[in-house]
Design a protein around this motif. Sequence first.
Motif, PDB file in Angstrom:
ATOM      1  N   VAL A 202      -2.379  -8.593   1.387  1.00 45.03           N
ATOM      2  CA  VAL A 202      -1.344  -7.853   0.781  1.00 45.03           C
ATOM      3  C   VAL A 202      -1.906  -6.732  -0.251  1.00 45.03           C
ATOM      4  N   LYS A 203      -2.713  -7.121  -1.041  1.00 43.95           N
ATOM      5  CA  LYS A 203      -3.495  -6.358  -2.020  1.00 43.95           C
ATOM      6  C   LYS A 203      -4.039  -5.159  -1.227  1.00 43.95           C
ATOM      7  N   ALA A 204      -4.708  -5.467  -0.131  1.00 41.63           N
ATOM      8  CA  ALA A 204      -5.322  -4.363   0.642  1.00 41.63           C
ATOM      9  C   ALA A 204      -4.394  -3.439   1.268  1.00 41.63           C
ATOM     10  N   ILE A 205      -3.275  -4.039   1.739  1.00 40.62           N
ATOM     11  CA  ILE A 205      -2.159  -3.086   2.362  1.00 40.62           C
ATOM     12  C   ILE A 205      -1.588  -2.217   1.203  1.00 40.62           C
ATOM     13  N   ARG A 206      -1.459  -2.873   0.028  1.00 47.75           N
ATOM     14  CA  ARG A 206      -0.718  -2.144  -1.033  1.00 47.75           C
ATOM     15  C   ARG A 206      -1.648  -0.826  -1.358  1.00 47.75           C
ATOM     16  N   LYS A 207      -2.898  -0.847  -1.060  1.00 45.64           N
ATOM     17  CA  LYS A 207      -3.717   0.447  -1.379  1.00 45.64           C
ATOM     18  C   LYS A 207      -3.440   1.470  -0.412  1.00 45.64           C
ATOM     19  N   VAL A 208      -2.683   1.409   0.866  1.00 40.64           N
ATOM     20  CA  VAL A 208      -2.429   2.500   1.609  1.00 40.64           C
ATOM     21  C   VAL A 208      -0.833   2.731   1.918  1.00 40.64           C
ATOM     22  N   SER A 209      -0.110   1.741   1.531  1.00 39.45           N
ATOM     23  CA  SER A 209       1.374   1.521   2.050  1.00 39.45           C
ATOM     24  C   SER A 209       2.015   0.977   0.849  1.00 39.45           C
ATOM     25  N   ARG A 210       3.261   1.444   0.975  1.00 45.20           N
ATOM     26  CA  ARG A 210       4.314   0.990  -0.037  1.00 45.20           C
ATOM     27  C   ARG A 210       5.461   0.249   0.867  1.00 45.20           C
TER      28      ARG A 210
END
Length: 380
Positions: A202-210
């Motif tokens: 989830v942390k990685a996804i939060r770098k590119v998407s909300r």
Amino acid sequence: MTPDDHADEREEILSQSRSNWLVDIQNKGLRTNGLIEGGRRGGAGPSDDRAFMLGDRTVMVPTFNGPAVSSPYSLVRTEKGLTLQYNGKKLMYVDPVARPKFYDRTTKDGIPYNKIAVLHSSDVLASTVIQSCIRWAPSQRCKFCAIGHSLEAGTTVAMKTPEQLAEVVQAAEELDGIKQVTLTTGTPNETDRGALYLAECVKAIRKVSRLPVQVQCEPPDDEALYQVLKDAGATTIGLHVESFDEEVRRRMMPSKSAITLETYFRAFEKAVSVFGRNQVSTYVILGMGERIENILEGCRRAAQLGVYPFVVPLRPLQGTLLEDALPPTSEYMEEAYRNVAAILAEEGLSSEANQAGCAKCGACSALSSFEKWGTSEVGL
């Protein structure tokens, strides 16, 4: 073709229909007669199915399992498009959800995107971040589960890295307009049960998407991990009990049933304190020989805690220990849906208010329709 292209035909069909087609087709499946491609065989979550637009609703319909082979529902191609038929009688025009554009890409390390995440429904990106499970031994596995089969078939990879997931999420959002993300996992151990790895993803996804993200795992031993998942950026959480009937749990989940129902209810309470009411859900499968009063009691208790019980019919998946089982009857499911919808209304819970995950998507169940229409007839 859009649902509005055949609005007149659809209204005529609905006025003539005396049964709940949505409930019925999800139980009995659909014979596609080779007219469409795609669909997902094996794996975690809903599989052996295909996403269709039925009217203005996206529905996951079984197309590969045993019941679908002899289903009274079939696809027929006409000059105007594909029609859904019941024993030869036209019900409505339908459209399969198109193959997403992101499937044509590969990750920076050369893995096809659709081995990292797949499209569920029409706008949900889903991934099993760890495709193995400590409960996969034949004597221990959940009898309805197919998580190991897609790995054996080479259609996925054993572990998706956070970087791969972020790359695919970004592309799927840009190319196909996905609206939410669901991350589930096989159970890797008996302590954090995959929660820590989900947090890294989830942390990685939060770098590119909300986009809203649901995480799904068994209840971890350390209750502090719910806050870890929330702080990582998870929007909702699914803690899937599968059944509230203890006899069914022992018979169908010989290993997972060691996690007691009381453990689940404690987990529900803690998760709600972190994620909020209506942002915690649990999967409840019907048609495994349960006593319905036990199911309704469990759904009510969960809902009173603020947990959305996502009720679905058993899908007898190919390769599972239940592949030859019969799905529940449509009458049974309709009555269950009505009762659970009433419980949700009493507790102020709804699929619409949920932000991400199975409850929000709703394509594998007719429950959200019963939320809307109550005890009246529910059609497509």
